[in-house]
Design a protein around this motif. Structure first.
Motif, mmCIF file in Angstrom:
data_model
loop_
_atom_site.group_PDB
_atom_site.id
_atom_site.type_symbol
_atom_site.label_atom_id
_atom_site.label_comp_id
_atom_site.label_asym_id
_atom_site.label_seq_id
_atom_site.Cartn_x
_atom_site.Cartn_y
_atom_site.Cartn_z
ATOM 1 N N VAL A 34 0.850 -1.199 0.000
ATOM 2 C CA VAL A 34 0.000 0.000 0.000
ATOM 3 C C VAL A 34 0.878 1.239 0.000
ATOM 4 C CG1 VAL A 34 -1.769 1.293 1.254
ATOM 5 C CG2 VAL A 34 -1.870 -1.208 1.179
ATOM 6 N N GLY A 35 0.482 2.198 -0.777
ATOM 7 C CA GLY A 35 1.255 3.428 -0.857
ATOM 8 C C GLY A 35 0.391 4.654 -0.624
ATOM 9 N N TRP A 36 1.076 5.712 -0.231
ATOM 10 C CA TRP A 36 0.442 7.029 -0.118
ATOM 11 C C TRP A 36 1.035 7.926 -1.197
ATOM 12 C CZ3 TRP A 36 -3.671 8.223 2.824
ATOM 13 C CH2 TRP A 36 -3.988 7.370 3.879
ATOM 14 N N PHE A 37 0.150 8.643 -1.864
ATOM 15 C CA PHE A 37 0.531 9.584 -2.901
ATOM 16 C C PHE A 37 -0.192 10.889 -2.622
ATOM 17 C CE2 PHE A 37 2.528 6.521 -5.773
ATOM 18 C CZ PHE A 37 2.046 5.335 -5.239
ATOM 19 N N ALA A 49 4.929 7.668 0.380
ATOM 20 C CA ALA A 49 5.451 6.525 1.136
ATOM 21 C C ALA A 49 4.777 5.250 0.647
ATOM 22 C CB ALA A 49 5.183 6.711 2.628
ATOM 23 N N VAL A 50 5.504 4.149 0.763
ATOM 24 C CA VAL A 50 4.978 2.844 0.387
ATOM 25 C C VAL A 50 5.403 1.833 1.442
ATOM 26 C CG1 VAL A 50 4.872 1.067 -1.415
ATOM 27 C CG2 VAL A 50 5.176 3.459 -2.059
ATOM 28 N N ILE A 51 4.520 0.899 1.732
ATOM 29 C CA ILE A 51 4.819 -0.135 2.724
ATOM 30 C C ILE A 51 4.515 -1.499 2.118
ATOM 31 C CG2 ILE A 51 2.522 0.018 3.805
ATOM 32 C CD1 ILE A 51 3.980 -0.431 6.518
ATOM 33 N N THR A 52 5.357 -2.475 2.449
ATOM 34 C CA THR A 52 5.174 -3.819 1.906
ATOM 35 C C THR A 52 3.955 -4.501 2.522
ATOM 36 O OG1 THR A 52 6.667 -4.686 3.603
ATOM 37 C CG2 THR A 52 7.635 -4.147 1.460
ATOM 38 N N ARG A 53 3.645 -5.672 2.008
ATOM 39 C CA ARG A 53 2.478 -6.427 2.481
ATOM 40 C C ARG A 53 2.556 -6.739 3.962
ATOM 41 N NH1 ARG A 53 2.560 -11.083 -2.011
ATOM 42 N NH2 ARG A 53 4.757 -10.511 -2.018
ATOM 43 N N THR A 54 3.745 -7.062 4.424
ATOM 44 C CA THR A 54 3.904 -7.439 5.830
ATOM 45 C C THR A 54 4.321 -6.262 6.702
ATOM 46 O OG1 THR A 54 6.206 -8.047 5.471
ATOM 47 C CG2 THR A 54 4.554 -9.781 5.191
ATOM 48 N N GLY A 55 4.665 -5.153 6.087
ATOM 49 C CA GLY A 55 5.126 -4.002 6.854
ATOM 50 C C GLY A 55 6.592 -4.053 7.208
ATOM 51 N N ASP A 56 7.340 -5.001 6.630
ATOM 52 C CA ASP A 56 8.743 -5.151 7.014
ATOM 53 C C ASP A 56 9.675 -4.209 6.266
ATOM 54 O OD1 ASP A 56 9.753 -8.060 5.017
ATOM 55 O OD2 ASP A 56 8.450 -6.357 4.564
ATOM 56 N N SER A 57 9.136 -3.518 5.282
ATOM 57 C CA SER A 57 9.967 -2.579 4.533
ATOM 58 C C SER A 57 9.117 -1.412 4.081
ATOM 59 C CB SER A 57 10.607 -3.281 3.327
ATOM 60 O OG SER A 57 11.467 -2.394 2.638
ATOM 61 N N THR A 58 9.743 -0.249 4.056
ATOM 62 C CA THR A 58 9.036 0.955 3.629
ATOM 63 C C THR A 58 9.908 1.768 2.682
ATOM 64 O OG1 THR A 58 9.869 2.153 5.562
ATOM 65 C CG2 THR A 58 7.690 1.141 5.759
ATOM 66 N N TYR A 59 9.248 2.640 1.958
ATOM 67 C CA TYR A 59 9.936 3.567 1.062
ATOM 68 C C TYR A 59 9.347 4.946 1.293
ATOM 69 C CZ TYR A 59 10.646 6.327 -3.115
ATOM 70 O OH TYR A 59 10.944 7.345 -3.962
ATOM 71 N N PHE A 60 10.205 5.952 1.321
ATOM 72 C CA PHE A 60 9.744 7.327 1.471
ATOM 73 C C PHE A 60 10.383 8.206 0.415
ATOM 74 C CE2 PHE A 60 7.436 7.143 5.410
ATOM 75 C CZ PHE A 60 7.983 6.054 6.063
ATOM 76 N N PHE A 68 7.613 11.847 8.142
ATOM 77 C CA PHE A 68 6.446 10.962 8.039
ATOM 78 C C PHE A 68 6.836 9.529 8.379
ATOM 79 C CE2 PHE A 68 4.315 13.594 4.383
ATOM 80 C CZ PHE A 68 4.346 14.719 5.198
ATOM 81 N N THR A 69 5.881 8.786 8.924
ATOM 82 C CA THR A 69 6.047 7.353 9.089
ATOM 83 C C THR A 69 4.815 6.649 8.516
ATOM 84 O OG1 THR A 69 5.099 7.420 11.310
ATOM 85 C CG2 THR A 69 7.496 7.535 11.149
ATOM 86 N N VAL A 70 5.030 5.449 8.020
ATOM 87 C CA VAL A 70 3.933 4.658 7.476
ATOM 88 C C VAL A 70 3.912 3.325 8.210
ATOM 89 C CG1 VAL A 70 5.356 3.763 5.571
ATOM 90 C CG2 VAL A 70 2.841 3.789 5.376
ATOM 91 N N SER A 71 2.721 2.854 8.516
ATOM 92 C CA SER A 71 2.574 1.590 9.226
ATOM 93 C C SER A 71 1.270 0.935 8.789
ATOM 94 C CB SER A 71 2.570 1.808 10.741
ATOM 95 O OG SER A 71 1.500 2.650 11.125
ATOM 96 N N ALA A 97 -3.153 3.815 -2.306
ATOM 97 C CA ALA A 97 -3.239 2.952 -3.469
ATOM 98 C C ALA A 97 -2.641 1.600 -3.132
ATOM 99 C CB ALA A 97 -2.509 3.582 -4.653
ATOM 100 N N ALA A 98 -3.032 0.587 -3.878
ATOM 101 C CA ALA A 98 -2.575 -0.769 -3.598
ATOM 102 C C ALA A 98 -2.134 -1.483 -4.862
ATOM 103 C CB ALA A 98 -3.689 -1.568 -2.908
ATOM 104 N N ASN A 99 -1.122 -2.299 -4.688
ATOM 105 C CA ASN A 99 -0.623 -3.146 -5.764
ATOM 106 C C ASN A 99 0.018 -4.361 -5.092
ATOM 107 O OD1 ASN A 99 0.765 -4.340 -7.966
ATOM 108 N ND2 ASN A 99 1.017 -2.350 -8.939
#
Length: 123
Positions: A34-37, A49-60, A68-71, A97-99
């Motif tokens: 899931v990402g934020w745009f 920001a984008v976060i993986t399916r499990t939340g173990d990795s993020t991108y900013f 900002f933090t994403v969880s 958004a989701a992919n």
């Protein structure tokens, strides 16, 4: 199908904080990164920001990394964007958004989009 609904936007002063939520329904939420745009008037949409399916990795993106933090809470089918030290240039409509492909979502390619929530930061 996945339905995404953003909430938590509003008006805040410079230096303030907001927490946005992205609630998902439909197909299995844990399948998707899931990402934020965001998109400001007259500007192109940009990644935040984008976060993986499990939340173990993020991108900013660079402008968000230090503020900002994403969880995500997969039990609640919800992803959060905590925004601190907000600036007027953060004013925009924020979308989630989701992919199922994290790398694709990082470059803005999404299968599903929410309707957006307005964030306005006053100076």
């Amino acid at each position: 199908q996945v339905q995404l609904v953003e909430s938590g936007g509003g008006l805040v002063q410079t230096g303030g904080s907001l927490r946005l939520s992205c609630a998902a329904s439909g197909r299995t939420f844990t399948r998707f990164a899931v990402g934020w745009f965001r998109q400001a008037p007259g500007k192109e949409r940009e990644r935040v920001a984008v976060i993986t399916r499990t939340g173990d990795s993020t991108y900013f993106t660079d402008s968000a990394r230090d503020r900002f933090t994403v969880s995500r809470d997969n039990a609640r089918n919800t992803v959060y964007l905590q925004m601190n030290n907000l600036k007027p240039e953060d004013t925009a409509v924020y979308y989630c958004a989701a992919n199922d492909d994290f790398s694709a979502l990082r470059v803005g390619l999404a299968h599903f989009w929410g309707q957006g929530t307005q964030v306005t930061v006053s100076s």
